[in-house]
Design an enzyme around this catalytic site. Structure first.
Site, PDB file in Angstrom:
ATOM      1  N   TYR A   1      46.436 -39.615  23.338  1.00 51.21           N
ATOM      2  CA  TYR A   1      45.480 -40.562  24.243  1.00 51.21           C
ATOM      3  C   TYR A   1      44.425 -42.278  23.343  1.00 51.21           C
ATOM      4  O   TYR A   1      43.686 -42.353  24.726  1.00 51.21           O
ATOM      5  CB  TYR A   1      44.300 -39.779  24.495  1.00 51.21           C
ATOM      6  CG  TYR A   1      43.617 -38.765  23.492  1.00 51.21           C
ATOM      7  CD1 TYR A   1      42.732 -39.410  23.973  1.00 51.21           C
ATOM      8  CD2 TYR A   1      44.352 -37.363  23.357  1.00 51.21           C
ATOM      9  CE1 TYR A   1      40.942 -38.805  22.976  1.00 51.21           C
ATOM     10  CE2 TYR A   1      43.403 -36.236  22.347  1.00 51.21           C
ATOM     11  CZ  TYR A   1      41.384 -36.994  21.603  1.00 51.21           C
ATOM     12  OH  TYR A   1      40.921 -36.271  21.178  1.00 51.21           O
TER      13      TYR A   1
ATOM     14  N   ARG B   1      33.829 -41.256  16.776  1.00 56.55           N
ATOM     15  CA  ARG B   1      34.973 -40.015  16.391  1.00 56.55           C
ATOM     16  C   ARG B   1      35.944 -40.325  15.953  1.00 56.55           C
ATOM     17  O   ARG B   1      37.333 -41.008  16.149  1.00 56.55           O
ATOM     18  CB  ARG B   1      35.173 -38.920  17.527  1.00 56.55           C
ATOM     19  CG  ARG B   1      35.580 -36.977  16.747  1.00 56.55           C
ATOM     20  CD  ARG B   1      36.313 -37.009  18.151  1.00 56.55           C
ATOM     21  NE  ARG B   1      37.501 -36.974  18.118  1.00 56.55           N
ATOM     22  CZ  ARG B   1      38.119 -36.931  19.263  1.00 56.55           C
ATOM     23  NH1 ARG B   1      37.039 -37.144  20.535  1.00 56.55           N
ATOM     24  NH2 ARG B   1      39.212 -37.395  19.539  1.00 56.55           N
TER      25      ARG B   1
ATOM     26  N   HIS C   1      39.202 -34.408  18.340  1.00 61.32           N
ATOM     27  CA  HIS C   1      38.058 -33.653  18.075  1.00 61.32           C
ATOM     28  C   HIS C   1      37.750 -32.528  17.151  1.00 61.32           C
ATOM     29  O   HIS C   1      36.320 -31.958  17.184  1.00 61.32           O
ATOM     30  CB  HIS C   1      38.072 -33.520  20.005  1.00 61.32           C
ATOM     31  CG  HIS C   1      37.211 -32.178  20.468  1.00 61.32           C
ATOM     32  ND1 HIS C   1      36.224 -32.622  20.824  1.00 61.32           N
ATOM     33  CD2 HIS C   1      37.678 -30.998  21.048  1.00 61.32           C
ATOM     34  CE1 HIS C   1      35.458 -31.986  21.176  1.00 61.32           C
ATOM     35  NE2 HIS C   1      36.399 -30.345  21.583  1.00 61.32           N
TER      36      HIS C   1
END
Ligand SMILES: Cc1ncc(C[n+]2csc(CCOP(=O)(O)OP(=O)(O)O)c2C)c(N)n1
Length: 371
Positions: free
Chosen positions: A281, A268, A272
């Site tokens: 993160y 990805r 998100h």
């Protein structure tokens, strides 16, 4: 053989087109596409990337409430989406805009959902594409039930002495979803009933901020073996491999050989959803490494190197894409708000007394405003 769950260092990874655009053959996945089909796959990839980026931009401008971007996952979606037959049924999560595109679902219908001007989305039967599912993994159960229905219809047809044309169901989900009970339960049911179903896991390495290593100790495709059906790991950034592997799994499903699991190993590239900040993160070097495996760049390199496409073709695609983006933006901004009563539509299949009472009360309330 030792297999690393978290990198694709696995001899079993199916790849037909390298990141450098070099064509490979695989004995189990022969693929013969015409020059025209190869160019069309490229066009698909470029269009869905552009429409996706425009959808992100519309969200940033406050025109959509939220957008789950497919950036980086175009090949997994176009490859598998173009493997489907007209009568097959897809059960997506919420990021499968590229598959929706392959099913002929207008992109604007997806935008209506994320703009909040449509409460469900579209007629699943019309497109062979079920509604988006936000509850992680639950659609795999719906897909299993649907596939078992296909199977029973086929038996009924056979009993009449006719030959059933086997349809299949295809369920999409992410790596994070594999940790859900629903997905594991659907694996059990699909396996035991030999359901005509393909499980397509887009392993994009992250379940929001949870990395793959918090979902599994073994490569995800290996899970299938424990449930009693085959699993395969495919290069999810390779549109040709995704097409060939999905075709084969759908053929298996249609000819009574039961379910399969495809793990499309991909990444990805974006957030998100537009509400997320992945820099909190994950390291930028990870992103940089995956940029080198871009699903579009390798097809372009292949088409250019082999002379299957020239500069005029690439320019034509670019112009088509630019037009599609402008059209989408204008159509999105022109979407009308639904009447407030629309919330009561499509709740139940048949009239429902309580709902009718609530609607009447709401209409009385609305009538109390004098504008
Ligand atoms: C049952 C359930 N639990 C939690 C959530 C919150 N949630 C939304 S997306 C997500 C991560 C999903 O990750 P993955 O399955 O890998 O799919 P991806 O979004 O990466 O495509 C979670 C936990 C949810 N929607 N449903």
């Amino acid at each position: 053989m030792t297999v690393d769950a978290h990198t694709a260092r696995d001899a079993e990874l199916v790849q037909l087109l390298t990141p450098e655009g070099e064509r490979l053959e695989h004995p189990d996945y022969p693929l013969n596409l015409s020059d025209q089909q190869l160019r069309e796959l490229y066009r698909d990839l470029v269009i869905v990337r552009a429409l996706d980026l425009e959808s992100v931009a519309l969200t940033r401008r406050g025109e959509l409430g939220l957008w789950p971007s497919l950036l980086g996952q175009e090949a997994a979606q176009i490859g598998s989406g173009r493997a489907l037959g007209a009568a097959d049924m897809v059960f997506p999560t919420y990021r499968e805009h590229g598959v929706a595109y392959c099913r002929g679902l207008p992109w604007l219908d997806i935008l209506k959902l994320f703009r909040g001007v449509n409460h469900a989305g579209w007629d699943p039967k019309e497109f062979g594409f079920h509604l988006y599912t936000i509850v992680i993994g639950s659609q795999t159960l719906h897909a299993t039930g649907y596939a078992m229905g296909i199977q029973r219809d086929a038996h009924a047809i056979a009993e009449k002495g006719e030959t059933a044309i086997g349809d299949a169901a295809l369920a999409y989900f992410g790596d994070g979803a594999t940790s859900q009970g629903d997905v594991n339960e659907s694996f059990v049911w699909a396996a035991v009933y030999n359901a005509p179903l393909v499980f397509f896991c887009q392993n994009n390495q992250w379940a929001i901020s949870e990395p793959l290593e918090r979902q599994t100790r073994i490569p995800l495709y290996r899970r299938a073996q424990g449930f009693g059906f085959p699993g395969v790991r495919v290069d999810g950034n390779d549109v040709l491999a995704c097409l060939a592997v999905t075709r084969r799994a759908l053929d298996r499903a249609r000819t009574g050989e039961g379910p399969s699991l495809i793990e499309a190993f991909t990444y990805r590239m974006g957030a998100h959803t537009t509400t997320d900040d992945p820099t909190r993160y994950r390291h930028s070097d990870e992103l940089e490494a995956w940029k080198l495996k871009d699903p579009i760049a390798r097809v372009k390199a292949y088409l250019s190197r082999t002379g299957l496409a020239n500069a005029a073709f690439f320019e034509e695609v670019e112009a088509q894409v630019a037009e599609a983006v402008v059209e989408l933006r204008a159509a999105c901004l022109a979407l009308p708000d639904p009447p407030p009563q629309a919330i009561f539509q499509h709740v139940y299949a048949a009239p429902h007394r309580l709902l009718e009472e609530e609607q009447a009360a709401y209409e009385t309330y609305l009538a109390g405003f004098h504008d």
